[in-house]
Design a protein around this motif. Sequence first.
Motif, PDB file in Angstrom:
ATOM      1  N   GLY A  66       0.821  -1.210   0.000  1.00  0.00           N
ATOM      2  CA  GLY A  66       0.000   0.000   0.000  1.00  0.00           C
ATOM      3  C   GLY A  66       0.854   1.259   0.000  1.00  0.00           C
ATOM      4  O   GLY A  66       2.010   1.250   0.435  1.00  0.00           O
ATOM      5  N   LYS A  67       0.269   2.326  -0.483  1.00  0.00           N
ATOM      6  CA  LYS A  67       1.009   3.597  -0.593  1.00  0.00           C
ATOM      7  C   LYS A  67       1.064   4.326   0.741  1.00  0.00           C
ATOM      8  O   LYS A  67       1.819   5.261   0.898  1.00  0.00           O
ATOM      9  CB  LYS A  67       0.303   4.514  -1.621  1.00  0.00           C
ATOM     10  N   ARG A  70      -3.123   7.772   3.222  1.00  0.00           N
ATOM     11  CA  ARG A  70      -3.933   8.402   4.272  1.00  0.00           C
ATOM     12  C   ARG A  70      -3.085   8.754   5.497  1.00  0.00           C
ATOM     13  O   ARG A  70      -3.162   9.895   5.984  1.00  0.00           O
ATOM     14  CB  ARG A  70      -5.137   7.499   4.611  1.00  0.00           C
ATOM     15  N   HIS A  99      -8.789   1.655   6.660  1.00  0.00           N
ATOM     16  CA  HIS A  99      -8.676   1.486   5.199  1.00  0.00           C
ATOM     17  C   HIS A  99      -8.439   0.010   4.853  1.00  0.00           C
ATOM     18  O   HIS A  99      -9.100  -0.550   3.968  1.00  0.00           O
ATOM     19  CB  HIS A  99      -7.525   2.376   4.706  1.00  0.00           C
ATOM     20  N   TYR A 101      -9.148  -2.646   6.626  1.00  0.00           N
ATOM     21  CA  TYR A 101     -10.382  -3.409   6.881  1.00  0.00           C
ATOM     22  C   TYR A 101     -11.335  -3.263   5.702  1.00  0.00           C
ATOM     23  O   TYR A 101     -11.943  -4.231   5.236  1.00  0.00           O
ATOM     24  CB  TYR A 101     -11.037  -2.946   8.198  1.00  0.00           C
ATOM     25  N   SER A 102     -11.472  -2.032   5.188  1.00  0.00           N
ATOM     26  CA  SER A 102     -12.441  -1.812   4.095  1.00  0.00           C
ATOM     27  C   SER A 102     -12.023  -2.584   2.849  1.00  0.00           C
ATOM     28  O   SER A 102     -12.867  -3.107   2.125  1.00  0.00           O
ATOM     29  CB  SER A 102     -12.611  -0.316   3.798  1.00  0.00           C
ATOM     30  N   HIS A 105     -12.886  -6.380   3.409  1.00  0.00           N
ATOM     31  CA  HIS A 105     -14.321  -6.655   3.258  1.00  0.00           C
ATOM     32  C   HIS A 105     -14.790  -6.398   1.826  1.00  0.00           C
ATOM     33  O   HIS A 105     -15.611  -7.145   1.290  1.00  0.00           O
ATOM     34  CB  HIS A 105     -15.130  -5.829   4.262  1.00  0.00           C
ATOM     35  N   ASP A 106     -14.248  -5.347   1.197  1.00  0.00           N
ATOM     36  CA  ASP A 106     -14.661  -5.040  -0.184  1.00  0.00           C
ATOM     37  C   ASP A 106     -14.281  -6.173  -1.144  1.00  0.00           C
ATOM     38  O   ASP A 106     -14.969  -6.415  -2.135  1.00  0.00           O
ATOM     39  CB  ASP A 106     -13.995  -3.744  -0.628  1.00  0.00           C
ATOM     40  N   ARG A 118      -3.049  -5.333  -3.747  1.00  0.00           N
ATOM     41  CA  ARG A 118      -1.670  -4.935  -3.448  1.00  0.00           C
ATOM     42  C   ARG A 118      -0.687  -5.973  -3.998  1.00  0.00           C
ATOM     43  O   ARG A 118       0.325  -6.309  -3.358  1.00  0.00           O
ATOM     44  CB  ARG A 118      -1.470  -4.728  -1.934  1.00  0.00           C
ATOM     45  N   GLN A 179     -20.506   2.558   0.463  1.00  0.00           N
ATOM     46  CA  GLN A 179     -20.446   1.196  -0.082  1.00  0.00           C
ATOM     47  C   GLN A 179     -21.865   0.663  -0.328  1.00  0.00           C
ATOM     48  O   GLN A 179     -22.129   0.016  -1.335  1.00  0.00           O
ATOM     49  CB  GLN A 179     -19.679   0.295   0.900  1.00  0.00           C
ATOM     50  N   THR A 203     -14.978   6.978  -0.492  1.00  0.00           N
ATOM     51  CA  THR A 203     -13.527   7.152  -0.291  1.00  0.00           C
ATOM     52  C   THR A 203     -13.189   8.532   0.288  1.00  0.00           C
ATOM     53  O   THR A 203     -12.189   8.674   0.981  1.00  0.00           O
ATOM     54  CB  THR A 203     -12.723   6.958  -1.596  1.00  0.00           C
ATOM     55  N   PHE A 239      -8.575  12.045  -6.572  1.00  0.00           N
ATOM     56  CA  PHE A 239      -8.060  10.684  -6.348  1.00  0.00           C
ATOM     57  C   PHE A 239      -8.967   9.672  -7.048  1.00  0.00           C
ATOM     58  O   PHE A 239      -8.505   8.740  -7.701  1.00  0.00           O
ATOM     59  CB  PHE A 239      -8.013  10.414  -4.844  1.00  0.00           C
ATOM     60  N   GLN A 240     -10.283   9.863  -6.909  1.00  0.00           N
ATOM     61  CA  GLN A 240     -11.219   8.902  -7.494  1.00  0.00           C
ATOM     62  C   GLN A 240     -11.182   8.941  -9.016  1.00  0.00           C
ATOM     63  O   GLN A 240     -11.231   7.894  -9.677  1.00  0.00           O
ATOM     64  CB  GLN A 240     -12.634   9.181  -6.982  1.00  0.00           C
ATOM     65  N   ASP A 243      -8.311   7.072 -10.039  1.00  0.00           N
ATOM     66  CA  ASP A 243      -8.574   5.639  -9.876  1.00  0.00           C
ATOM     67  C   ASP A 243      -9.372   5.103 -11.073  1.00  0.00           C
ATOM     68  O   ASP A 243      -9.093   4.018 -11.589  1.00  0.00           O
ATOM     69  CB  ASP A 243      -9.356   5.411  -8.581  1.00  0.00           C
ATOM     70  N   LYS A 257      -4.023  -4.773  -8.621  1.00  0.00           N
ATOM     71  CA  LYS A 257      -5.362  -5.367  -8.508  1.00  0.00           C
ATOM     72  C   LYS A 257      -5.914  -5.472  -9.930  1.00  0.00           C
ATOM     73  O   LYS A 257      -5.358  -4.871 -10.869  1.00  0.00           O
ATOM     74  CB  LYS A 257      -6.276  -4.506  -7.622  1.00  0.00           C
ATOM     75  N   ARG A 314      -0.199   9.378 -10.191  1.00  0.00           N
ATOM     76  CA  ARG A 314       0.243   8.055  -9.729  1.00  0.00           C
ATOM     77  C   ARG A 314      -0.091   6.962 -10.744  1.00  0.00           C
ATOM     78  O   ARG A 314      -1.038   7.097 -11.511  1.00  0.00           O
ATOM     79  CB  ARG A 314      -0.391   7.736  -8.373  1.00  0.00           C
TER      80      ARG A 314
HETATM   81  C1  GRG Z   1     -16.446  -2.724   2.758  1.00  0.00           C
HETATM   82  C2  GRG Z   1     -17.309  -0.963   4.351  1.00  0.00           C
HETATM   83  C3  GRG Z   1     -16.616  -1.326   3.126  1.00  0.00           C
HETATM   84  C4  GRG Z   1     -16.154  -0.323   2.366  1.00  0.00           C
HETATM   85  C5  GRG Z   1     -15.359  -0.514   1.162  1.00  0.00           C
HETATM   86  C6  GRG Z   1     -13.011   1.921   0.137  1.00  0.00           C
HETATM   87  C7  GRG Z   1     -13.940   0.846  -0.248  1.00  0.00           C
HETATM   88  C8  GRG Z   1     -15.208   0.795   0.479  1.00  0.00           C
HETATM   89  C9  GRG Z   1     -13.645  -0.065  -1.168  1.00  0.00           C
HETATM   90  C10 GRG Z   1     -12.407  -0.113  -1.923  1.00  0.00           C
HETATM   91  C11 GRG Z   1     -12.751  -0.284  -3.359  1.00  0.00           C
HETATM   92  C12 GRG Z   1     -11.910   0.594  -4.172  1.00  0.00           C
HETATM   93  C13 GRG Z   1     -10.820  -0.067  -4.888  1.00  0.00           C
HETATM   94  C14 GRG Z   1     -12.190   1.893  -4.229  1.00  0.00           C
HETATM   95  C15 GRG Z   1     -11.411   2.822  -5.051  1.00  0.00           C
HETATM   96  C16 GRG Z   1     -10.628   3.800  -4.254  1.00  0.00           C
HETATM   97  C17 GRG Z   1      -9.705   3.125  -3.315  1.00  0.00           C
HETATM   98  C18 GRG Z   1     -10.109   3.141  -1.907  1.00  0.00           C
HETATM   99  C19 GRG Z   1      -8.579   2.583  -3.754  1.00  0.00           C
HETATM  100  C20 GRG Z   1      -7.595   1.941  -2.874  1.00  0.00           C
HETATM  101  O1  GRG Z   1      -6.896   2.907  -2.124  1.00  0.00           O
HETATM  102  P1  GRG Z   1      -5.349   3.178  -2.352  1.00  0.00           P
HETATM  103  O2  GRG Z   1      -5.063   3.441  -3.814  1.00  0.00           O
HETATM  104  O3  GRG Z   1      -4.775   1.740  -1.978  1.00  0.00           O
HETATM  105  O4  GRG Z   1      -4.886   4.218  -1.394  1.00  0.00           O
HETATM  106  P2  GRG Z   1      -3.412   1.318  -1.243  1.00  0.00           P
HETATM  107  O5  GRG Z   1      -3.300  -0.165  -1.539  1.00  0.00           O
HETATM  108  O6  GRG Z   1      -2.273   2.106  -1.828  1.00  0.00           O
HETATM  109  O7  GRG Z   1      -3.611   1.584   0.213  1.00  0.00           O
END
Ligand code: GRG
Length: 316
Positions: A66-67, A70, A99, A101-102, A105-106, A118, A179, A203, A239-240, A243, A257, A314
């Motif tokens: 992970g980067k 946050r 983060h 945890y999310s 679960h996601d 990752r 979510q 996010t 950021f989104q 993404d 991913k 990025r």
């Molecule tokens: C399950 C309650 C629950 C929530 C999930 C954040 C989220 C909600 C899901 C992640 C799905 C996703 C890939 C969303 C896009 C934005 C995002 C959060 C990307 C990942 O974050 P980075 O790029 O990841 O900061 P690293 O791995 O660098 O920490």
Amino acid sequence: MGAGPALNRLQAAMSETAQAVETMLEHLLPSGNGSQSPVPEAPVPEAPVPEARVYEAMRYACLGGGKRLRPFLVVAGADMYGVPRDRALRAGAAVELVHCYSLVHDDLPAMDDDELRRGRPTTHIRFDEATAVLAGDGLLTLAFEVLADPATHDDPAIRCALITALARAAGAQGMVGGQMFDLAAEDRALDLDEISRLQNLKTGQLFNYSCAAGAILGGASKEELDALTLYSQDLGLAFQIADDLLDIEGNEYEVGKKVGKDADAGKATFVSILGVEAARNKATQLVEQASSHLEFYSERADLLRDVARFVIERRT
Ligand code: GRG
């Protein structure tokens, strides 16, 4: 400062913070033999305790990847207020735990059903689904334990403010709500306003906490916190969009991913609605707008301005 030196400065600062966050998480996460018992006087068992499997899954989900974007925002914000590094790292580790945890679960079959995260197998693939659910639960609750500890700040009112900020960001009116919105919208195309709201919840709210936490630790005024919230909202949307662009233009190896998922699912995104060029321009405009909210801090906020530029450049 030019773009090249600014990027070098940012990369050095991010990599230094990522290492410090790793060390902090390593220290905070329970370890395999159950030696970090919550009851300090309890004897340390010689053999691994049966629940050690969930400790292992929590460590797997959090360590070594992970980067750490946050926690970096927390530390950069805290530095503007001269907050001791250890306190900033604890508040940063807390949001990284949420983060992670999310993500766990996601990735579950009941949600996004992903096998790669990752650059490694997702937690439910490496362990099993029940363990992944429990590991996520363990990470979420640990985050609040970390903030509630006097080591995070000796003033209970400040600890309480951090706990409230993170709970709001992560809960049903923040990330969890986002979510749910995302799942509920699977069978219809959202418009731009709806996508912005969804992403702000899903996010953006954790970015809000991340940008505010250092200032909360430093006793910032309401006006200062408001300015950081505006910065974080623009940063989160930029950021989104980045993404979404990576989902189209990135490759699985770099991104770590599966890519192309939004298009495969026929999901409306900033990019599918605006097109690649206009989405990129929108992200650039958001970055400039984000920086404009930081005028009060003058050069003290240079790293935060650099981060805003980084999130749209990025590759991972
Ligand atoms: C399950 C309650 C629950 C929530 C999930 C954040 C989220 C909600 C899901 C992640 C799905 C996703 C890939 C969303 C896009 C934005 C995002 C959060 C990307 C990942 O974050 P980075 O790029 O990841 O900061 P690293 O791995 O660098 O920490």
